[in-house]
Design a protein around this motif. Structure first.
Motif, mmCIF file in Angstrom:
data_model
loop_
_atom_site.group_PDB
_atom_site.id
_atom_site.type_symbol
_atom_site.label_atom_id
_atom_site.label_comp_id
_atom_site.label_asym_id
_atom_site.label_seq_id
_atom_site.Cartn_x
_atom_site.Cartn_y
_atom_site.Cartn_z
ATOM 1 N N ASP A 126 0.847 -1.104 0.019
ATOM 2 C CA ASP A 126 0.081 -0.116 -0.098
ATOM 3 C C ASP A 126 0.870 1.123 0.076
ATOM 4 N N GLN A 163 2.195 5.198 -1.767
ATOM 5 C CA GLN A 163 1.888 6.478 -2.374
ATOM 6 C C GLN A 163 3.220 6.763 -3.256
ATOM 7 N N TYR A 195 6.825 5.748 -1.390
ATOM 8 C CA TYR A 195 6.841 5.622 0.039
ATOM 9 C C TYR A 195 5.477 4.801 0.515
ATOM 10 N N GLU A 196 5.376 4.263 1.521
ATOM 11 C CA GLU A 196 4.513 3.549 2.160
ATOM 12 C C GLU A 196 3.405 4.563 2.647
ATOM 13 N N ARG A 197 2.043 3.946 2.193
ATOM 14 C CA ARG A 197 1.074 4.891 2.879
ATOM 15 C C ARG A 197 0.855 5.160 4.304
ATOM 16 N N GLU A 198 1.023 4.071 5.144
ATOM 17 C CA GLU A 198 0.350 4.353 6.610
ATOM 18 C C GLU A 198 1.798 4.685 7.326
ATOM 19 N N SER A 199 2.923 4.359 7.151
ATOM 20 C CA SER A 199 4.141 4.631 8.017
ATOM 21 C C SER A 199 4.864 5.683 7.430
ATOM 22 N N ARG A 200 4.424 6.048 6.085
ATOM 23 C CA ARG A 200 5.142 7.148 5.339
ATOM 24 C C ARG A 200 6.848 7.053 5.252
ATOM 25 N N THR A 223 11.310 9.032 6.788
ATOM 26 C CA THR A 223 9.864 9.036 6.264
ATOM 27 C C THR A 223 9.878 10.192 5.153
#
Length: 442
Positions: A351, A353, A378-383, A412
């Motif tokens: 997941d 962005q 980058y990862e959506r939840e952890s950024r 992040t």
């Protein structure tokens, strides 16, 4: 302590040179099939294209140098048998055909990789060549002199670089790949589109999304490449399909991935005590996913070989993993990438962005300036940053090395926006491209 090293290109050379410094009393023996060591295969296209005039510059060590360091240097010796439990090896002298045994206290496996050769009709015809070592490069140069139509099979880094070299030497070149984009392992479509246009504009024929089904010949030499969609005249064919680990000798004795890549721990130890491995024969920890992967790069090999030496007696220095960072110059375009592309991340089901920045790399009041495109995944939840790509006519590829550090340290995208980068109008803007990516992320 008796150290035996099998194979001596990047990882093997690094392991040997560092071991001679760290363990001056050790007895070190290296067995190498070829009569040369440490050849930088990443320079083959530069050699073929005439950029590198003296191929000796592509070697950074020699059998003679190792002998001076006290290493028992056994060139043209092939290890044909291995009993890892018994710490015994069987070796054949390729010049005399003599076979003998040797033993070890510590074994370093740096057997490298070999090009994948598909078993398809006509593969044994003359003038179908590989591109891996020094001898391959010399054969390619010699055969290309009289060739008019050259077909390169495989649109990875080596294939793409050879296509450019051949085109600049005035050859009619066709690049074939079963995937629908060049360099698709390293770059997303908006980046490969630019590179493909550069080739098309110069008359290179791109046969993408086509699989080679057979080679046809005339008088024993290749004359045509037949694919799933077409036929292409060829006086010379270069196979650049990919690589596989040279590890058949050790199957069933140490843990491996399905493709034969040896699995090591963070100290380069295999599943067998006193047996270490490094380089293209190994799997590595790929930091964007945290899993083992096969990424045969010279940079990985040199690091791993150095770490083997440091950890040979006791675990001292951990391998930090890799991002698979790489770069390429295609005509005027400077391109680099690290970690996951958007496409590869989505294929893994992550997941994510992405943020893309297009901006002139330095102020418009300067006499000249070029646009650069930077993309960060980058990862959506952890950024947390997972990957990045950049392309520009000005060389900004070192920015990707910076992103590689960010990935390794699990930074992040928001932190990237406020990293301290210098500003000087000759080089950049007050907000660096990397800062802009962080600031513009959703």
């Amino acid at each position: 302590m008796k150290i035996v090293v099998i194979g001596c290109t990047h990882a093997g050379t690094a392991a040997i040179l560092n071991s001679t410094k760290l363990y001056p009393d050790a007895e070190i023996t290296v067995y190498e099939r070829n009569d040369n060591i440490s050849f930088l295969s990443c320079g083959i296209a530069l050699y073929v294209g005439g950029v590198v005039k003296d191929p000796q510059g592509l070697f950074y060590s020699s059998p003679e140098e190792l002998a001076v360091l006290g290493v028992r240097t056994k060139m043209r010796h092939d290890v044909v048998g291995a009993d890892l439990d018994g710490k015994k090896l069987t070796i054949r002298n390729l010049d005399t055909d003599e076979t003998f045994e040797d033993h070890f206290d510590k074994l370093i496996i740096t057997t490298g990789s070999w090009p994948i050769v598909p078993r398809i009709q006509g593969i044994d015809l003359e003038n179908i060549l590989l591109s891996k070592n020094y001898y391959h490069s010399n054969t390619i140069i010699e055969k290309a002199k009289d060739a008019k139509n050259i077909v390169v099979v495989g649109a990875g880094y080596i294939g793409v670089e050879l296509v450019e070299a051949f085109e600049m030497n005035g050859k009619q070149v066709t690049l074939i790949d079963s995937l629908d984009r060049i360099l698709s392992k390293y770059l997303d479509k908006e980046f490969t589109d630019v590179a493909e246009s550069a080739f098309i504009d110069r008359g290179v024929r791109l046969a993408l999304g086509e699989t080679v089904t057979r080679f046809e010949g005339r008088d024993g030499a290749v004359s045509k490449v037949v694919t799933s969609k077409g036929e292409y005249e060829a006086d010379l064919v270069i196979l650049c399909i990919g690589f596989k680990p040279n590890t058949e000798l050790f199957k069933g004795q140490i843990d491996m991935l399905d493709n034969g890549a040896i699995i090591t721990d963070e100290y380069m130890r295999t599943s067998k005590e006193n047996v270490y491995a490094a380089g293209d024969s190994c799997a590595i920890i790929y930091n964007p996913t945290g899993k083992h992967a096969y990424i045969p790069l010279a940079t990985n090999a040199v690091r791993m070989g150095t770490l083997v030496a440091r950890n040979l007696v006791k675990p001292m220095t951990k391998y930090m993993g890799t991002q698979g960072t790489s770069g390429i110059k295609i005509y005027e375009e400077n391109i680099a990438s690290t970690g996951l592309t958007e496409n590869s991340a989505r294929e893994l089901g992550l997941d994510i962005q992405v943020v893309t920045v297009k901006d002139n790399y330095r102020p418009e009041f300067m006499p000249t300036y070029d646009e650069a495109t930077l993309k960060v995944v980058y990862e959506r939840e952890s950024r947390i940053i997972l990957g990045a790509q950049i392309i520009s006519k000005t060389d900004l590829t070192q920015s990707i090395n910076t992103i590689s550090v960010c990935i390794q340290n699990k930074m992040t995208i928001d932190e990237l926006g406020f990293v301290d980068f210098f500003f000087q109008p000759h080089f950049n803007k007050p907000w660096n491209l990397l800062n802009l990516a962080g600031l513009r992320a959703e």
